[in-house]
Design a protein around this motif. Structure first.
Motif, short mmCIF file in Angstrom:
data_model
loop_
_atom_site.label_atom_id
_atom_site.label_comp_id
_atom_site.label_asym_id
_atom_site.label_seq_id
_atom_site.Cartn_x
_atom_site.Cartn_y
_atom_site.Cartn_z
N GLU A 183 -37.76 14.19 15.98
CA GLU A 183 -37.17 15.40 16.56
C GLU A 183 -38.24 16.27 17.21
O GLU A 183 -38.06 16.79 18.32
N LYS A 184 -39.37 16.41 16.52
CA LYS A 184 -40.46 17.17 17.13
C LYS A 184 -41.00 16.45 18.36
O LYS A 184 -41.35 17.07 19.37
N ALA A 185 -41.10 15.12 18.28
CA ALA A 185 -41.59 14.35 19.43
C ALA A 185 -40.67 14.55 20.63
O ALA A 185 -41.14 14.73 21.76
N ALA A 186 -39.35 14.53 20.40
CA ALA A 186 -38.40 14.75 21.49
C ALA A 186 -38.58 16.15 22.08
O ALA A 186 -38.56 16.33 23.31
N VAL A 238 -33.06 19.25 17.61
CA VAL A 238 -33.97 19.42 18.74
C VAL A 238 -33.51 20.60 19.61
O VAL A 238 -34.33 21.40 20.08
N ASP A 239 -32.22 20.70 19.82
CA ASP A 239 -31.69 21.83 20.60
C ASP A 239 -32.05 23.16 19.94
O ASP A 239 -32.35 24.14 20.63
N LEU A 241 -34.72 23.71 18.09
CA LEU A 241 -36.15 23.92 18.34
C LEU A 241 -36.38 24.45 19.75
O LEU A 241 -37.19 25.37 19.96
N LEU A 242 -35.67 23.88 20.72
CA LEU A 242 -35.81 24.34 22.10
C LEU A 242 -35.36 25.78 22.24
O LEU A 242 -36.03 26.61 22.87
N ALA A 243 -34.21 26.11 21.64
CA ALA A 243 -33.68 27.48 21.74
C ALA A 243 -34.66 28.48 21.14
O ALA A 243 -34.87 29.57 21.69
N HIS A 244 -35.27 28.11 20.01
CA HIS A 244 -36.24 29.00 19.38
C HIS A 244 -37.45 29.19 20.29
O HIS A 244 -37.94 30.33 20.46
N ALA A 245 -37.95 28.11 20.87
CA ALA A 245 -39.11 28.21 21.76
C ALA A 245 -38.79 29.03 23.00
O ALA A 245 -39.60 29.86 23.44
#
Length: 311
Positions: A183-186, A238-239, A241-245
């Motif tokens: 998930e982090k890799a993605a 993953v979504d 993680l993206l939203a947080h970033a």
């Protein structure tokens, strides 16, 4: 716990400082002679959200390390793994090795030097910046998931989790660590190269309709490849993680952007390149990851060309 941090760049130095402040006996190992000299002379200067600190900590080249260590925390770039472990191979002894490196396949690389039942793998979402020799920064939440690579339970898990927590790292013992790594890799396959290719940041990519669409395409392909490898990685995670970033790492420069700016080799082969290779093996089409990997390699090649032909 005696801990050797192998690869004391931005992330390795930040984690070394946190573990030292938690009471561990930490030694930083790195080939950057200026950084090692600055830390040895003046201590390691670290800027955290809670303030700046100078941590008195040992630093030396890997060749100078004599051991022993209970844990070797591996933070080198993926393409330096073999050389770094080979440099201390005769001094690893019975130490555990924990990889918090980017990408996939790290346990397999480490197994050439360490018994598989002494390998820990994990992922961290901690921002880190190398400001200069002896000076690093980390602003934002520090989180780390980890587990034994083989999946067996061992007391080292609780010992390490308690130490990380004492160093203000949110530590999670995660039996489904291989899914978390994918998930982090993605996530990294999306944001790292997109920011590197566009001179962007998570905030600017998130603010762009095109940026979000490109990131979504990369992630969809990476998750499909993970599942083809038998890893139950979650697109929803993953979504998140993206939203947080997008919301909280507005101006952060990902490591691949820093590498491109500095004309250094990137970790593209352990990220999008690995997705392409595994996709080909398992019959999963990954055209977006393939294109992005080609563009990053072209950027690396262009930098090399300019350096070679500079007048």
């Amino acid at each position: 716990m005696k801990i050797a941090v192998l690869g004391a760049g931005a992330m390795g130095s930040v984690y070394g400082a946190r573990l030292a402040r938690a009471g561990a006996d930490v030694t930083l190992l790195d080939v950057n002679a200026d950084h090692v000299a600055a830390v040895s002379r003046d201590g390691l200067r670290v800027a955290f959200d809670e303030g700046e600190d100078v941590v008195q900590i040992r630093a030396m080249s890997p060749d100078e390390f004599v051991g022993p260590a209970d844990l070797i925390l591996l933070f080198t770039k993926v393409f330096h793994t073999d050389a770094a472990l080979a440099a201390i191979a005769d001094r690893i002894g019975n130490a555990w090795v924990l990889s918090l490196q980017n990408g996939v396949g790290n346990a397999e690389r480490i197994a050439a030097y360490v018994s598989p039942d002494r390998i820990l793998v994990g992922m961290t979402m901690t921002p880190a910046e190398f400001i200069g020799p002896g000076h690093v920064a980390s602003h934002g939440a520090a989180t780390t998931d980890f587990y034994t690579a083989s999946g067996h339970v061992d007391p080292i898990l609780d010992r390490l989790a308690n130490l990380l927590q004492a160093g203000r790292v949110t530590a999670r013992i995660n039996p489904d660590i291989h899914a978390a790594i994918w998930e982090k890799a993605a996530f990294n396959c999306a944001l790292n190269p997109i920011c590197a290719l566009t001179n962007g940041t998570p905030g600017s990519v998130g603010a762009s309709k095109d940026g979000r669409a490109l990131a979504d395409a990369v992630v969809a392909e990476a998750i499909a490849v993970a599942k083809s490898c038998g890893v139950t990685a979650s697109r929803a995670h993953v979504d998140d993680l993206l939203a947080h970033a997008y919301a909280y790492h507005l101006m952060h420069e990902p490591s691949m952007l820093q590498d491109i700016k500095a004309q250094r080799r990137t970790e593209i082969d352990a990220l999008n390149g690995a997705v392409v290779a595994l996709g080909a093996q398992n019959g999963i089409p990954v055209p977006t990851n393939r294109m992005i990997a080609q563009f990053i390699r072209l950027a690396e090649s262009n930098a090399c060309f300019r350096a070679t032909h500079a007048t």
